[in-house]
Design a protein around this motif. Structure first.
Motif, short mmCIF file in Angstrom:
data_model
loop_
_atom_site.label_atom_id
_atom_site.label_comp_id
_atom_site.label_asym_id
_atom_site.label_seq_id
_atom_site.Cartn_x
_atom_site.Cartn_y
_atom_site.Cartn_z
N ASN A 1 0.86 -1.16 0.00
CA ASN A 1 0.00 0.00 0.00
C ASN A 1 0.91 1.23 0.00
O ASN A 1 1.87 1.30 0.75
CB ASN A 1 -0.83 -0.06 1.28
N LEU A 2 0.60 2.19 -0.88
CA LEU A 2 1.45 3.39 -1.02
C LEU A 2 1.67 4.08 0.33
O LEU A 2 2.79 4.47 0.66
CB LEU A 2 0.78 4.34 -2.02
N ASN A 3 0.59 4.19 1.09
CA ASN A 3 0.72 4.87 2.39
C ASN A 3 1.61 4.08 3.34
O ASN A 3 2.43 4.65 4.05
CB ASN A 3 -0.66 5.06 3.02
N ALA A 4 1.44 2.78 3.32
CA ALA A 4 2.24 1.94 4.20
C ALA A 4 3.72 2.05 3.83
O ALA A 4 4.59 2.12 4.69
CB ALA A 4 1.78 0.50 4.11
N LEU A 5 3.99 2.09 2.54
CA LEU A 5 5.38 2.19 2.09
C LEU A 5 5.98 3.52 2.52
O LEU A 5 7.13 3.60 2.97
CB LEU A 5 5.46 2.01 0.57
N ASN A 6 5.19 4.58 2.38
CA ASN A 6 5.69 5.88 2.80
C ASN A 6 5.93 5.93 4.30
O ASN A 6 6.88 6.55 4.77
CB ASN A 6 4.72 6.99 2.37
#
Lengths: 787, 235
Positions: free
Chosen positions: A595-600
């Motif tokens: 998930n993009l947010n998780a990666l960030n």
């Protein structure tokens, strides 16, 4: 022995049709054997010579930026022999008259002349003048794709600045034998090139004076690569090192090795098939010849020839039958090998492709053919040599037959007599019938395996570009950018839809295993770029945790629920524990998805993105594309349709070549088996068939008895051929699977249909030849003599 | 007057054996009448097999006419000859020529399946006295039995003519006589016109007429005043 030799020649001449059919099979076997092995050796030799002569490096590493002073420290790492620091960068290239995105990798060459490592082979022109910042040497495939000549110009957007460059040379490098952009499926010579510029010029353009961002080094023999890499990573870590890697992970080397692996797999399968079929055919033909020559053998022995002499005589016959095939096969193998070498040279660029045929390959080809042929006929030979003369002179006892199993099933009473004859003949020689079926099945399988290549690529393209990637354009930024950029994109006219992605280079660790790859962060509710499960259903991205491509899961030995150590190789270089939440089906690459947010969150960065997936309106596409090319922030633009077209363009030629070879091989086996079976049946049964003609059977009716058996054998062989073909494809797919790509085991109905059609055509053709012979049966002659 | 099945006029056959021209028949004239049993007698090379082969539609003539019931075989097409063999004529050969993959019954069925007006294979085999060997394969039969299967096969289509080329040539005299008895019975009971080729003079005794061939010509035609039965023959 002179008279015996004469006998040999005449008999071979009399059997010329059969000899020809066997020769075709032997030729195919020897040719494929030589083709695959010699090409493999040639490629190996050509590659090692190029590597040696042009000093191909052993270890490679990219980093953000390090001062030149670090060079001595690296040199002092134990085991390092030679070292070169370089500046390399990606640039967008603008070529007049070619309105598609082209990217280039710029690599520096030392100002004092040739590089120490990865030296250039200058095909044309000269190296750039270190005092001029607008001179460039480009790689050969790129030059050829655009028809560049020395003195031509191209423009590059270097570090955001548009610059006109003049081509002073066209070169090859052991580092870029195969030029392929990272993340691409196939090489694209038009849209990706290597540009070598003087160190001074690049350093200036990229503000790299007194610094470097790329290191290549060679090691002393016997040094453990892993130790050096560890040391290097420790040393370069603070300078933004992306992790060093050895040759085996170097793109060009890696792809070449995969190609050689493919050749090795093929050289294990196809020649074996042919040689077995040829041995079987020889066995059948020779046992028939020896049967018809019982009397002659007896006479020879009555005259005082000993067993050995008779055995030698027939051994000579076998060798002569296959000699033509072996010679033709060697010639064809060399020819095809050179042709394949030339084809490779379109992709893999060496100064020159050195075709090498080791004498031991020739010796092996000849002795394998001769020995397998002799082994195939050993039984008949032994029988011929061992027969006591008196026994041999007596006519052979009448053939024994039984009521067949098939008749016992209850359908017996409904069989016509010709059908009965067919059934009993097939059952009387079950081994021969079975081997004939297997022989033809193998030819069918060969066709299936050649069509499989295209089917699996079609499927890979479909999986990748239809099911998984719905976007028609992808852009990536030079470096992570704020999420705001996505809003800007969404407002741009012509852009229908846009979704952000973040991609982070990482090292994944589980237990003692580790693997360097990237994690792609994609938008959780995204509709454009989907992660698929084995049923091609989209896997929803969870709030946290990582999805791995199934092959990566295998490499690391992890299962859903295990916790991975993720070491990011960019930014703050955080080390985190992340649970694996699912496995994704993907045929290309081996990577992770989050998930993009998780990666960030994991990166401890704000809302950063590396690029965006776009859906564009076609009338705007061209304009959008131009504007992206001119945007300094945009590092790269992918257009889906271009990618797909390129895959097929690149593959078309090699596919045609392999299909052509497979077709030749399949036809020659099918023809060899069917024709020989038919000829032998004809010679064994001409008396019976003539009797039927005398009893009032028409030509068509007796042809039915002879050819009906072959038709049944052929029809039985086709499903078996599909099965063997499927198994062969599974073997190939399994042998070729790597972290670069997995070949999906997909065989289309069309491939099966074509395979069956080729086999049936070959069978019908052989049947037609035999049918013509059947029409000329001499009824009177046959009835006069006793078998 | 009985119907004349075969009319042979000035029949000549020349064939090449390599470089040599062989005159097998040099102007042969003969007839074969309904119900008649004729023995064609002659030494090897006298042309008797050639004559029989042409009459059977297996070979072509160089010159002259062979007419079967008024239809000229010498002018017939390949297709017509096949039909002629299929429906009208039965053959028996010296070497039986059975299909080794078929049983006795099935070897007869090979013919009855394609004939227009056949008898049952069982009946045909009964006529030659092989009722108890129906399901034996050729490899399980003696030479005489095999030849009788061949005769059953030849007569099973109810042919108008039976042509036999040295039917006892490969058999000992005792077995040979059994075979001849079978032929005699067929001729008597079914009225099938029968031509037997032989070089064995003793067989001539059972014929209505004996045609002597020599050197491609008919040397003599004789009628047996007293026809012997096959069982009386010996050699």
């Amino acid at each position: 022995m002179k008279a015996l030799h004469l006998k040999l020649w005449r008999e071979i001449w009399r059997m010329k049709g059969q000899v020809f059919a066997i020769s075709m099979v032997v030729m195919s076997g020897v040719a494929t054997f030589i083709l695959f092995i010699s090409t493999m050796h040639s490629l190996d030799y050509t590659r090692s010579k190029f590597y040696r002569d042009y000093n191909f490096a052993d270890v490679f590493v990219n980093l953000k930026r390090a001062p030149d002073s670090l060079k001595d420290k690296i040199q002092n790492i134990p085991g390092v022999r030679q070292l070169e620091t370089r500046v390399s960068a990606q640039a967008k290239i603008d070529i007049q008259g070619f309105s598609e995105n082209v990217t280039g990798k710029i690599v520096s060459i030392p100002d004092d002349g040739h590089p120490l490592l990865n030296r250039l082979y200058i095909r044309q022109g000269r190296l750039p003048d270190p005092f001029k910042d607008n001179e460039v040497v480009i790689n050969e495939t790129f030059a050829q794709a655009h028809g560049f000549k020395l003195g031509d110009q191209l423009a590059a957007v270097i570090n955001g600045k548009w610059k006109r460059l003049t081509i002073t040379g066209i070169a090859l490098s052991p580092e870029f034998v195969l030029v392929m952009k990272i993340g691409a499926m196939t090489p694209d010579f038009k849209r990706f090139g290597i540009l070598w510029m003087s160190r001074k010029a690049i350093s200036k353009a990229y503000d790299m004076d007194g610094a470097f961002n790329d290191v290549v080094l060679s090691l002393y023999a016997g040094v453990k690569e892993g130790d050096v890499i560890r040391e290097l990573d420790n040393m370069l870590g603070p300078y933004g090192g992306f992790g060093a890697y050895g040759r085996k992970n170097q793109m060009s080397h890696r792809l070449l090795s995969e190609e050689m692996k493919q050749l090795r797999t093929s050289s294990r399968i196809y020649p074996v098939i042919f040689i077995c079929v040829a041995a079987f055919l020889l066995n059948v033909v020779m046992s028939r010849i020896i049967n018809t020559q019982r009397e002659q053998i007896a006479i020879l022995k009555a005259f005082g020839y000993n067993d050995f002499a008779v055995g030698v005589h027939y051994a000579q016959m076998v060798i002569m039958i296959i000699a033509a095939g072996v010679v033709a096969g060697i010639a064809a193998g060399i020819w095809l090998g050179k042709m394949m070498g030339n084809m490779y040279m379109e992709f893999y660029r060496f100064p020159v492709f050195i075709y090498t045929l080791h004498p031991e390959v020739l010796i092996a080809a000849v002795s394998v053919s001769v020995l397998s042929a002799l082994a195939g006929t050993m039984h008949s030979l032994w029988k011929a040599a061992r027969q006591p003369p008196a026994e041999a002179m007596r006519p052979e006892a009448p053939a024994k037959y039984r009521v067949t199993l098939i008749e016992k099933t209850g359908i017996g009473p409904w069989l016509t007599q010709p059908a009965r004859i067919i059934a009993r003949n097939m059952e009387r020689k079950p081994i021969r019938t079975f081997l004939s079926i297997v022989g033809i099945a193998v030819s069918c399988a060969t066709m299936v395996s050649s069509g499989f290549f295209k089917d699996s690529v079609d499927f890979m393209v479909k999986a990748q570009y239809v099911f998984s990637q719905k976007e028609d354009m992808t852009i990536s930024f030079i470096e992570p950018t704020s999420y705001r950029a996505l809003y800007e994109l969404k407002q741009t006219p012509g852009i229908h839809d846009a979704e952000a992605f973040r991609s982070v280079p990482v090292k994944l660790k589980f237990g003692h295993r580790s693997y360097k790859t990237v994690i792609n962060g994609i938008e959780p509710e995204g509709r454009l770029h989907l992660v698929l499960d084995t049923n091609f259903q989209s896997i929803p991205l969870p709030e946290s945790g990582i999805l791995l491509t199934d092959y990566l899961g295998k490499i690391l030995g992890v299962q859903v629920g295990d916790v991975l150590t993720v070491e990011t190789l960019e930014g703050a270089k955080a080390i985190r524990q992340v649970p694996v939440v699912a496995m994704a089906k993907q045929y290309l690459g081996a990577m992770g998805y989050m998930n993009l947010n998780a990666l960030n969150r994991l990166m401890q960065e704000g809302n950063a993105i590396s690029g965006a997936y776009l859906v564009t309106d076609s009338p705007y596409r061209e304009k959008l594309f131009r504007s992206f090319v001119e945007m300094p922030r945009v590092a790269d633009v992918f257009i889906r349709q271009n990618e797909i077209n390129n895959i097929y363009e690149v593959m078309a030629k090699s596919m045609l070549y392999f299909t052509f070879i497979a077709m030749l091989m399949a036809c020659s086996i099918a023809f060899g088996v069917v024709y020989n079976s038919a000829r032998i049946s004809l010679s064994e049964r001409s008396r019976e068939l003539s009797s039927l003609r005398v009893l009032g059977y028409t030509r068509g009716e007796i042809a039915y008895i002879l050819l009906g058996e072959l038709a049944i054998i052929t029809l039985a062989a086709i499903p078996l051929g599909f099965f063997i073909g499927y198994w062969l494809c599974a073997y190939v797919a399994n042998a070729l699977a790597s972290d670069l790509f997995r070949v999906p085991l997909i065989i289309e109905l069309k491939t099966y249909t074509i395979a069956a059609a080729v086999v049936i055509f070959s069978a019908v053709f052989s049947g037609w030849i035999v049918r013509r012979k059947l029409d000329h049966l001499d009824l009177v002659e046959v009835l006069k003599t006793k078998e | 007057m009985k119907e004349n099945f075969f009319q042979v006029r000035d029949l000549t056959k020349v064939y090449r054996m390599g470089e040599v021209e062989v005159h097998a028949l040099r102007g042969v004239n003969m007839e074969l009448y309904a119900g008649e049993l004729v023995v064609l007698l002659g030494p090897s090379g006298s042309g008797k097999s050639t004559l029989l082969n042409i009459m059977g539609g297996l070979d072509t003539a160089t010159a002259g006419i062979v007419a079967y019931r008024g239809k000229e075989l010498t002018q017939a097409t390949e297709k017509e000859l096949t039909e002629y063999r299929r429906f009208h004529v039965g053959f028996v050969f010296q070497f039986y020529n059975l299909i080794s993959s078929l049983t006795a019954r099935e070897n007869v069925a090979v013919v009855t399946e394609i004939a227009a007006n056949p008898m049952s294979p069982e009946k045909a085999l009964d006529l030659v006295g092989l009722t108890d060997r129906l399901n034996h394969f050729p490899a399980q039969l003696s030479g005489g039995e095999q030849q009788r299967v061949a005769i059953a096969r030849a007569i099973s289509k109810n042919p108008t003519v039976l042509l036999c080329d040295e039917p006892t040539g490969a058999l000992d005299s005792k077995t040979g006589i059994l075979v001849l008895q079978a032929l005699e019975r067929i001729n008597r009971e079914l009225g099938t016109a029968t031509a037997i080729i032989t070089h064995n003079v003793d067989i001539a005794g059972m014929a209505d007429r004996v045609i002597h061939l020599s050197n491609g010509k008919i040397a003599e035609v004789s009628k047996n005043k007293v026809k012997k039965s096959a069982s009386e023959l010996q050699w």
